[in-house]
Scaffold this motif. Structure first.
Motif, PDB file in Angstrom:
ATOM      1  N   TRP A 140     -20.178 -20.489 -15.428  1.00  0.00           N
ATOM      2  CA  TRP A 140     -19.266 -19.495 -15.092  1.00  0.00           C
ATOM      3  C   TRP A 140     -19.213 -18.459 -16.066  1.00  0.00           C
ATOM      4  CZ3 TRP A 140     -15.921 -19.627 -19.145  1.00  0.00           C
ATOM      5  CH2 TRP A 140     -15.810 -20.908 -19.984  1.00  0.00           C
ATOM      6  N   ALA A 141     -19.778 -18.565 -17.318  1.00  0.00           N
ATOM      7  CA  ALA A 141     -19.352 -17.517 -18.294  1.00  0.00           C
ATOM      8  C   ALA A 141     -19.947 -16.126 -18.145  1.00  0.00           C
ATOM      9  CB  ALA A 141     -20.027 -18.207 -19.837  1.00  0.00           C
ATOM     10  N   ASP A 142     -20.901 -16.509 -17.509  1.00  0.00           N
ATOM     11  CA  ASP A 142     -21.922 -15.126 -16.988  1.00  0.00           C
ATOM     12  C   ASP A 142     -21.737 -14.795 -15.447  1.00  0.00           C
ATOM     13  OD1 ASP A 142     -23.157 -14.879 -19.721  1.00  0.00           O
ATOM     14  OD2 ASP A 142     -24.460 -16.370 -19.036  1.00  0.00           O
ATOM     15  N   GLU A 143     -21.418 -15.736 -14.717  1.00  0.00           N
ATOM     16  CA  GLU A 143     -21.292 -15.731 -13.242  1.00  0.00           C
ATOM     17  C   GLU A 143     -19.892 -16.436 -12.787  1.00  0.00           C
ATOM     18  OE1 GLU A 143     -24.646 -16.751 -11.166  1.00  0.00           O
ATOM     19  OE2 GLU A 143     -25.926 -15.608 -12.186  1.00  0.00           O
ATOM     20  N   PRO A 144     -18.743 -15.597 -13.001  1.00  0.00           N
ATOM     21  CA  PRO A 144     -17.644 -16.254 -12.549  1.00  0.00           C
ATOM     22  C   PRO A 144     -17.545 -16.681 -11.114  1.00  0.00           C
ATOM     23  CG  PRO A 144     -17.253 -14.179 -13.813  1.00  0.00           C
ATOM     24  CD  PRO A 144     -18.522 -14.344 -13.615  1.00  0.00           C
ATOM     25  N   PRO A 145     -17.227 -17.690 -10.930  1.00  0.00           N
ATOM     26  CA  PRO A 145     -17.043 -18.325  -9.285  1.00  0.00           C
ATOM     27  C   PRO A 145     -16.350 -17.419  -8.636  1.00  0.00           C
ATOM     28  CG  PRO A 145     -15.783 -19.844 -10.817  1.00  0.00           C
ATOM     29  CD  PRO A 145     -16.670 -18.741 -11.569  1.00  0.00           C
ATOM     30  N   ARG A 146     -16.209 -17.491  -7.162  1.00  0.00           N
ATOM     31  CA  ARG A 146     -15.482 -16.648  -6.112  1.00  0.00           C
ATOM     32  C   ARG A 146     -14.835 -17.555  -5.383  1.00  0.00           C
ATOM     33  NH1 ARG A 146     -19.636 -11.756  -4.159  1.00  0.00           N
ATOM     34  NH2 ARG A 146     -20.092 -10.882  -6.148  1.00  0.00           N
ATOM     35  N   SER A 147     -13.542 -17.374  -4.957  1.00  0.00           N
ATOM     36  CA  SER A 147     -12.728 -17.998  -4.276  1.00  0.00           C
ATOM     37  C   SER A 147     -11.776 -17.011  -3.296  1.00  0.00           C
ATOM     38  CB  SER A 147     -11.923 -18.701  -4.952  1.00  0.00           C
ATOM     39  OG  SER A 147     -10.725 -19.637  -4.317  1.00  0.00           O
ATOM     40  N   ALA A 148     -11.794 -17.577  -1.876  1.00  0.00           N
ATOM     41  CA  ALA A 148     -10.989 -16.889  -1.119  1.00  0.00           C
ATOM     42  C   ALA A 148      -9.386 -17.129  -1.475  1.00  0.00           C
ATOM     43  CB  ALA A 148     -11.348 -17.372   0.382  1.00  0.00           C
ATOM     44  N   GLN A 149      -9.055 -17.864  -2.389  1.00  0.00           N
ATOM     45  CA  GLN A 149      -7.824 -18.330  -2.615  1.00  0.00           C
ATOM     46  C   GLN A 149      -7.336 -17.508  -4.087  1.00  0.00           C
ATOM     47  OE1 GLN A 149      -6.567 -20.082  -0.395  1.00  0.00           O
ATOM     48  NE2 GLN A 149      -8.281 -20.320   0.495  1.00  0.00           N
ATOM     49  N   GLY A 150      -8.028 -16.634  -4.654  1.00  0.00           N
ATOM     50  CA  GLY A 150      -7.690 -15.962  -5.613  1.00  0.00           C
ATOM     51  C   GLY A 150      -8.932 -15.222  -6.507  1.00  0.00           C
ATOM     52  N   ARG A 151      -8.344 -15.039  -7.582  1.00  0.00           N
ATOM     53  CA  ARG A 151      -9.650 -14.091  -8.541  1.00  0.00           C
ATOM     54  C   ARG A 151      -9.892 -15.054  -9.941  1.00  0.00           C
ATOM     55  NH1 ARG A 151     -10.909  -8.814  -8.281  1.00  0.00           N
ATOM     56  NH2 ARG A 151     -12.331  -8.170 -10.000  1.00  0.00           N
ATOM     57  N   TYR A 152     -11.098 -14.994 -10.143  1.00  0.00           N
ATOM     58  CA  TYR A 152     -11.267 -15.526 -11.613  1.00  0.00           C
ATOM     59  C   TYR A 152     -11.629 -14.480 -12.366  1.00  0.00           C
ATOM     60  CZ  TYR A 152     -12.115 -20.370  -9.666  1.00  0.00           C
ATOM     61  OH  TYR A 152     -12.076 -21.653  -8.975  1.00  0.00           O
ATOM     62  N   PRO A 159      -3.981 -17.201  -8.426  1.00  0.00           N
ATOM     63  CA  PRO A 159      -4.268 -17.348  -6.947  1.00  0.00           C
ATOM     64  C   PRO A 159      -3.774 -16.288  -6.166  1.00  0.00           C
ATOM     65  CG  PRO A 159      -2.910 -19.176  -8.217  1.00  0.00           C
ATOM     66  CD  PRO A 159      -3.224 -18.223  -9.066  1.00  0.00           C
ATOM     67  N   GLU A 160      -4.141 -15.955  -5.107  1.00  0.00           N
ATOM     68  CA  GLU A 160      -3.721 -14.856  -4.305  1.00  0.00           C
ATOM     69  C   GLU A 160      -2.200 -14.796  -3.899  1.00  0.00           C
ATOM     70  OE1 GLU A 160      -4.407 -11.070  -2.610  1.00  0.00           O
ATOM     71  OE2 GLU A 160      -5.758 -12.372  -3.558  1.00  0.00           O
ATOM     72  N   ALA A 161      -1.770 -15.886  -3.949  1.00  0.00           N
ATOM     73  CA  ALA A 161      -0.293 -16.235  -3.657  1.00  0.00           C
ATOM     74  C   ALA A 161       0.566 -15.731  -4.787  1.00  0.00           C
ATOM     75  CB  ALA A 161      -0.058 -17.527  -2.896  1.00  0.00           C
ATOM     76  N   GLU A 162      -0.249 -15.735  -5.848  1.00  0.00           N
ATOM     77  CA  GLU A 162       0.746 -15.079  -7.116  1.00  0.00           C
ATOM     78  C   GLU A 162       0.507 -13.672  -7.507  1.00  0.00           C
ATOM     79  OE1 GLU A 162       2.377 -17.137  -9.614  1.00  0.00           O
ATOM     80  OE2 GLU A 162       2.439 -18.786  -8.042  1.00  0.00           O
ATOM     81  N   VAL A 163      -0.389 -13.109  -6.846  1.00  0.00           N
ATOM     82  CA  VAL A 163      -0.702 -11.722  -6.920  1.00  0.00           C
ATOM     83  C   VAL A 163       0.525 -10.658  -6.895  1.00  0.00           C
ATOM     84  CG1 VAL A 163      -2.128  -9.619  -6.045  1.00  0.00           C
ATOM     85  CG2 VAL A 163      -3.027 -11.733  -6.437  1.00  0.00           C
ATOM     86  N   THR A 164       1.353 -11.005  -5.549  1.00  0.00           N
ATOM     87  CA  THR A 164       2.367 -10.168  -5.488  1.00  0.00           C
ATOM     88  C   THR A 164       3.605 -10.319  -6.655  1.00  0.00           C
ATOM     89  OG1 THR A 164       2.107 -10.273  -3.060  1.00  0.00           O
ATOM     90  CG2 THR A 164       4.233  -9.627  -3.929  1.00  0.00           C
TER      91      THR A 164
END
Length: 343
Positions: free
Chosen positions: A228-240, A328-333
């Motif tokens: 993860w240090a070089d390739e952060p995971p991806r998620s439909a639920q938010g942003r790393y 979390p995407e829910a926290e972005v707003t």
């Protein structure tokens, strides 16, 4: 007389080209007899309906000795699992399983048995006819991921994911045999893979006798074990975001700087998302504004994994920290509103 008998057994073992393992060898044998990965004998007893346990979360501190489906927890995120029943075709199998402390007590297994470390647990042998599997399926993977991201205390890194049903028998070690790799029957004990086994429990009707622990890929080592240090995971639920510090004289300061670096990335990310709202690029380049904003955004940013590094140079120890954080995407707003309110 005892001396002559002991000498005769030793002479027989020597003539066969093998040596008799001693009780001290049991740990080595237990490691050699590989148990079915992630499968455990049940600790709550054998029955024909384990559905109440499917989808329960295993405590993170549970070891192979203490894993028990009855001690697993039904948490809020368990609601996303459904039970799928799969016929297994009456396949005949002869395999090694791990038996924890609760299973040994519940099934009345004798004290003698192969035991390795707490990580490996006790090894028993199960000879059975597999009749059915019940599996915990995720009916809504996206909803489950969102649940784990939103409420970290409602998920652990392992879950009860499968149960096996069948008819057969559980065998435990009667004694050590004369040679590893041998498989034959002698008297009341049966020799297999260099160990003498005797029947401890027999179940003639199909019952659910074992369960499988599966990794929760949405939390725990499934995320932190990757690159993860070089390739952060991806998620439909938010942003790393990955924060990195400089090489510093204090590990604590390095961790603080890594978190600040991650928050600074979040500030700039949110600034781009709400550029139409009037957050000027010049303000996003202002370190003082970014620092104030990062402090305000702390409640929206969760640190999931850490990777500390250190080396000893000519002037002493130096430390660098990397941190994987998640918004979390829910926290972005809410985070954007927080950022917009920073002066």
């Amino acid at each position: 007389m005892k001396l002559l008998i002991g000498f005769g057994v030793a002479l027989l073992a020597s003539a066969c080209g093998t040596s008799r393992p001693t009780i001290d060898d049991s740990r080595d044998l237990a490691a050699a007899l590989e148990a079915k990965p992630n499968f455990f004998l049940r600790g709550s007893g054998l029955d024909q309906d384990p559905s109440a346990y499917l989808g329960r979360f295993v405590p993170d501190d549970a070891t192979a000795q203490t894993v028990d489906e009855a001690a697993a927890m039904r948490l809020a995120c368990s609601q996303f699992f459904t039970v799928r029943k799969v016929p297994a075709g009456n396949v005949e199998l002869d395999e090694y399983f791990t038996a924890g402390t609760s299973a040994a007590a519940s099934l009345g297994l004798p004290a003698m048995g192969l035991s390795a470390s707490a990580e490996q647990g006790r090894v028993v042998r199960v000879r059975y006819r597999l009749t059915e599997k019940w599996i915990a399926d995720l009916a809504d993977p996206a909803g489950f991921e969102a649940c784990c991201k939103r409420a970290g205390d409602q998920c652990t890194r392992r879950v009860i994911g499968e149960f096996l049903a069948g008819a057969g028998e559980i065998l435990t070690t009667a004694s050590q045999s004369l040679g590893a790799g041998a498989s034959h029957t002698t008297g009341a004990a049966e020799i297999k893979d260099g160990v003498a086994w005797s029947r401890s429990v027999r179940f003639t009707e199909p019952v659910f006798f074992a369960f499988r622990v599966t990794e929760n890929r949405f939390t725990g080592p499934g995320t932190c074990a990757g690159n993860w240090a070089d390739e952060p995971p991806r998620s439909a639920q938010g942003r790393y975001f990955v924060g990195v510090s400089d090489w510093l004289e204090s590990e604590r300061v390095a961790r603080d700087q890594a978190m600040f670096d991650a928050r600074r990335q979040v500030v700039r990310f949110l600034g781009e998302r709400i550029a139409q709202g009037g957050v000027a690029d010049a303000r996003l380049s202002d370190d003082a504004f970014v620092r104030r904003s990062s402090e305000a955004l702390a409640k929206h940013l969760k640190d999931e994994c850490w990777k500390p590094e250190q080396y000893q140079g000519p002037e002493g120890w130096r430390y660098r920290a990397r941190v994987l954080t998640f918004v979390p995407e829910a926290e972005v707003t809410g985070a954007a509103e927080t950022l917009g309110g920073v002066e």
